[in-house]
Design a protein around this motif. Structure first.
Motif, PDB file in Angstrom:
ATOM      1  N   PRO A 196       0.827  -1.299   0.038  1.00 49.87           N
ATOM      2  CA  PRO A 196       0.128   0.081  -0.041  1.00 49.87           C
ATOM      3  C   PRO A 196       0.942   1.163  -0.057  1.00 49.87           C
ATOM      4  O   PRO A 196       1.851   1.198   0.297  1.00 49.87           O
ATOM      5  CB  PRO A 196      -0.795  -0.210   1.286  1.00 49.87           C
ATOM      6  CG  PRO A 196      -0.028  -0.881   2.208  1.00 49.87           C
ATOM      7  CD  PRO A 196       0.928  -1.885   1.267  1.00 49.87           C
ATOM      8  N   GLY A 197       0.375   2.435  -0.163  1.00 48.06           N
ATOM      9  CA  GLY A 197       1.076   3.651  -0.247  1.00 48.06           C
ATOM     10  C   GLY A 197       1.042   4.419   0.758  1.00 48.06           C
ATOM     11  O   GLY A 197       1.704   5.457   1.107  1.00 48.06           O
ATOM     12  N   ASN A 198       0.621   3.734   2.123  1.00 42.74           N
ATOM     13  CA  ASN A 198       0.753   4.442   3.149  1.00 42.74           C
ATOM     14  C   ASN A 198       1.736   3.996   4.211  1.00 42.74           C
ATOM     15  O   ASN A 198       2.731   3.137   3.853  1.00 42.74           O
ATOM     16  CB  ASN A 198      -0.611   4.344   3.835  1.00 42.74           C
ATOM     17  CG  ASN A 198      -0.832   3.092   4.469  1.00 42.74           C
ATOM     18  OD1 ASN A 198      -0.573   1.995   3.645  1.00 42.74           O
ATOM     19  ND2 ASN A 198      -1.679   2.743   5.752  1.00 42.74           N
ATOM     20  N   ALA A 199       1.862   4.502   5.469  1.00 44.37           N
ATOM     21  CA  ALA A 199       2.975   4.078   6.448  1.00 44.37           C
ATOM     22  C   ALA A 199       2.411   2.747   6.854  1.00 44.37           C
ATOM     23  O   ALA A 199       2.478   2.360   8.299  1.00 44.37           O
ATOM     24  CB  ALA A 199       3.024   5.085   7.447  1.00 44.37           C
ATOM     25  N   SER A 200       2.405   1.541   6.132  1.00 45.80           N
ATOM     26  CA  SER A 200       2.082   0.330   6.545  1.00 45.80           C
ATOM     27  C   SER A 200       3.151  -0.350   7.033  1.00 45.80           C
ATOM     28  O   SER A 200       4.248  -0.158   6.643  1.00 45.80           O
ATOM     29  CB  SER A 200       1.362  -0.389   5.304  1.00 45.80           C
ATOM     30  OG  SER A 200       1.318  -1.725   5.724  1.00 45.80           O
ATOM     31  N   ILE A 201       2.885  -1.151   7.951  1.00 46.24           N
ATOM     32  CA  ILE A 201       3.920  -1.987   8.300  1.00 46.24           C
ATOM     33  C   ILE A 201       4.664  -2.801   7.148  1.00 46.24           C
ATOM     34  O   ILE A 201       5.755  -3.308   7.222  1.00 46.24           O
ATOM     35  CB  ILE A 201       3.304  -3.133   9.618  1.00 46.24           C
ATOM     36  CG1 ILE A 201       4.581  -3.905  10.149  1.00 46.24           C
ATOM     37  CG2 ILE A 201       2.365  -4.117   8.940  1.00 46.24           C
ATOM     38  CD1 ILE A 201       4.203  -4.843  11.324  1.00 46.24           C
ATOM     39  N   LEU A 202       3.898  -3.009   6.190  1.00 45.98           N
ATOM     40  CA  LEU A 202       4.252  -4.165   4.807  1.00 45.98           C
ATOM     41  C   LEU A 202       5.565  -3.235   4.299  1.00 45.98           C
ATOM     42  O   LEU A 202       6.498  -3.843   3.740  1.00 45.98           O
ATOM     43  CB  LEU A 202       3.242  -3.954   4.080  1.00 45.98           C
ATOM     44  CG  LEU A 202       2.211  -4.861   4.443  1.00 45.98           C
ATOM     45  CD1 LEU A 202       1.204  -5.112   3.218  1.00 45.98           C
ATOM     46  CD2 LEU A 202       2.558  -6.363   4.902  1.00 45.98           C
ATOM     47  N   ASN A 203       5.624  -1.775   4.499  1.00 39.94           N
ATOM     48  CA  ASN A 203       6.702  -1.125   3.965  1.00 39.94           C
ATOM     49  C   ASN A 203       8.211  -1.366   4.543  1.00 39.94           C
ATOM     50  O   ASN A 203       9.130  -0.825   4.320  1.00 39.94           O
ATOM     51  CB  ASN A 203       6.487   0.391   3.941  1.00 39.94           C
ATOM     52  CG  ASN A 203       5.249   0.759   3.148  1.00 39.94           C
ATOM     53  OD1 ASN A 203       5.218   0.266   1.994  1.00 39.94           O
ATOM     54  ND2 ASN A 203       4.593   1.484   3.488  1.00 39.94           N
ATOM     55  N   TYR A 204       8.096  -2.083   5.779  1.00 38.87           N
ATOM     56  CA  TYR A 204       9.470  -2.275   6.578  1.00 38.87           C
ATOM     57  C   TYR A 204       9.472  -3.844   6.595  1.00 38.87           C
ATOM     58  O   TYR A 204      10.657  -4.364   7.021  1.00 38.87           O
ATOM     59  CB  TYR A 204       9.182  -1.996   7.971  1.00 38.87           C
ATOM     60  CG  TYR A 204       8.786  -0.581   8.216  1.00 38.87           C
ATOM     61  CD1 TYR A 204       9.609   0.519   8.083  1.00 38.87           C
ATOM     62  CD2 TYR A 204       7.337  -0.183   8.459  1.00 38.87           C
ATOM     63  CE1 TYR A 204       9.520   1.747   8.428  1.00 38.87           C
ATOM     64  CE2 TYR A 204       7.066   1.189   8.646  1.00 38.87           C
ATOM     65  CZ  TYR A 204       8.138   2.066   8.662  1.00 38.87           C
ATOM     66  OH  TYR A 204       7.766   3.449   8.741  1.00 38.87           O
ATOM     67  N   LEU A 205       8.882  -4.612   5.620  1.00 32.53           N
ATOM     68  CA  LEU A 205       9.040  -6.133   5.455  1.00 32.53           C
ATOM     69  C   LEU A 205       9.990  -6.571   4.089  1.00 32.53           C
ATOM     70  O   LEU A 205       9.699  -7.724   4.036  1.00 32.53           O
ATOM     71  CB  LEU A 205       7.711  -6.642   5.732  1.00 32.53           C
ATOM     72  CG  LEU A 205       6.991  -6.429   6.842  1.00 32.53           C
ATOM     73  CD1 LEU A 205       5.792  -7.136   6.775  1.00 32.53           C
ATOM     74  CD2 LEU A 205       7.656  -6.817   8.353  1.00 32.53           C
ATOM     75  N   GLY A 206      10.447  -5.792   3.519  1.00 30.16           N
ATOM     76  CA  GLY A 206      11.171  -6.020   2.293  1.00 30.16           C
ATOM     77  C   GLY A 206      10.331  -5.617   1.078  1.00 30.16           C
ATOM     78  O   GLY A 206       9.349  -5.603   0.937  1.00 30.16           O
ATOM     79  N   PRO A 207      11.086  -6.234   0.186  1.00 30.45           N
ATOM     80  CA  PRO A 207      10.579  -6.001  -1.422  1.00 30.45           C
ATOM     81  C   PRO A 207       9.686  -6.985  -1.705  1.00 30.45           C
ATOM     82  O   PRO A 207       9.575  -8.354  -1.237  1.00 30.45           O
ATOM     83  CB  PRO A 207      11.739  -6.073  -2.154  1.00 30.45           C
ATOM     84  CG  PRO A 207      12.744  -6.793  -1.629  1.00 30.45           C
ATOM     85  CD  PRO A 207      12.775  -6.660  -0.208  1.00 30.45           C
TER      86      PRO A 207
END
Length: 238
Positions: A196-207
């Protein structure tokens, strides 16, 4: 007033952990704790509380979709209830009406887990406080958490270690089905195709696709955290 109902909102973007966000989290947390503080009253009036929550969840979700349709913004690619936290709203309504124990065991992990993640890292874009979508989002996701805890308090339902792993299996099978739906209609439900384009925890879990594996591990960890109070009770009983 109209600015608070426009789909193409001109409000500032939602700020993670802003005063409004933290205050909203605080209200939801306070309501959850209140259920346990006044547990005797909750048990006596569980029928009224269950139907009140059913009404709130149903109306909030209905208004959400009617608003999208009115704004000519409803899309099959993003507004089907296929995100786990969105599906949990419908399952919470069924759970409150039927008091089904097996459904509760799934909802305790998948419903609470997905809703808490949505509450902490919401994908709201320009729908910041006090936009209609802001209130609708937190009412729905906070309502799912309250629904699960209401069942815990009123009926003394408890999750099991077996149901924890059954929920993990069901979520993975569901994700596999959603993956093919995404490929068919060009959507990104469950954020399987991209982050997602927000500050989701997914943004810290790698490509991609490695963050999918990390997401799996985060899910298992979060489910064990939710189960931890009951694990302690089981050990003391033994």
């Amino acid at each position: 007033m109209q600015a608070y109902f426009q789909f193409h909102s001109k409000l500032d973007s939602f700020q993670l952990f802003s005063v409004a966000h933290l205050f909203t989290i605080g209200i939801i947390l306070a309501l959850c704790l209140l259920l346990f503080v006044i547990h005797n009253e909750v048990s006596k009036k569980q029928r009224i509380l269950r139907f009140l929550l059913v009404f709130i969840l149903f109306i909030a979700d209905l208004l959400h979709h009617l608003w999208l349709i009115y704004e000519n913004a409803w899309s099959i690619k993003k507004d089907l209830p296929l995100h786990l936290s969105d599906l949990a709203v419908f399952l919470a309504i069924v759970m409150l009406l039927t008091r089904n124990y097996k459904l509760f065991q799934f909802m305790y992990f998948a419903g609470i887990g997905s809703s808490i993640q949505a509450i902490i890292t919401p994908d709201l874009g320009k729908f910041s406080f006090p936009h209609f979508q802001y209130f609708e989002f937190f009412i729905l996701h906070g309502g799912v958490v309250l629904a699960c805890l209401l069942i815990v308090v009123a009926f003394k339902f408890k999750p099991t270690h077996r149901s924890l792993w059954a929920t993990i299996l069901i979520v993975n099978l569901y994700a596999a089905c959603v993956f093919f739906i995404n490929k068919t209609i060009g959507s990104n439900y469950l954020y399987i195709i991209e982050k997602p384009g927000n500050a989701s925890i997914l943004n810290y879990l790698g490509p991609w696709p490695w963050y999918l594996l990390s997401m799996e591990l985060v899910m298992i960890l979060s489910f064990y955290i939710l189960y931890s109070p009951y694990r302690g009770v089981s050990r003391r009983r033994r």
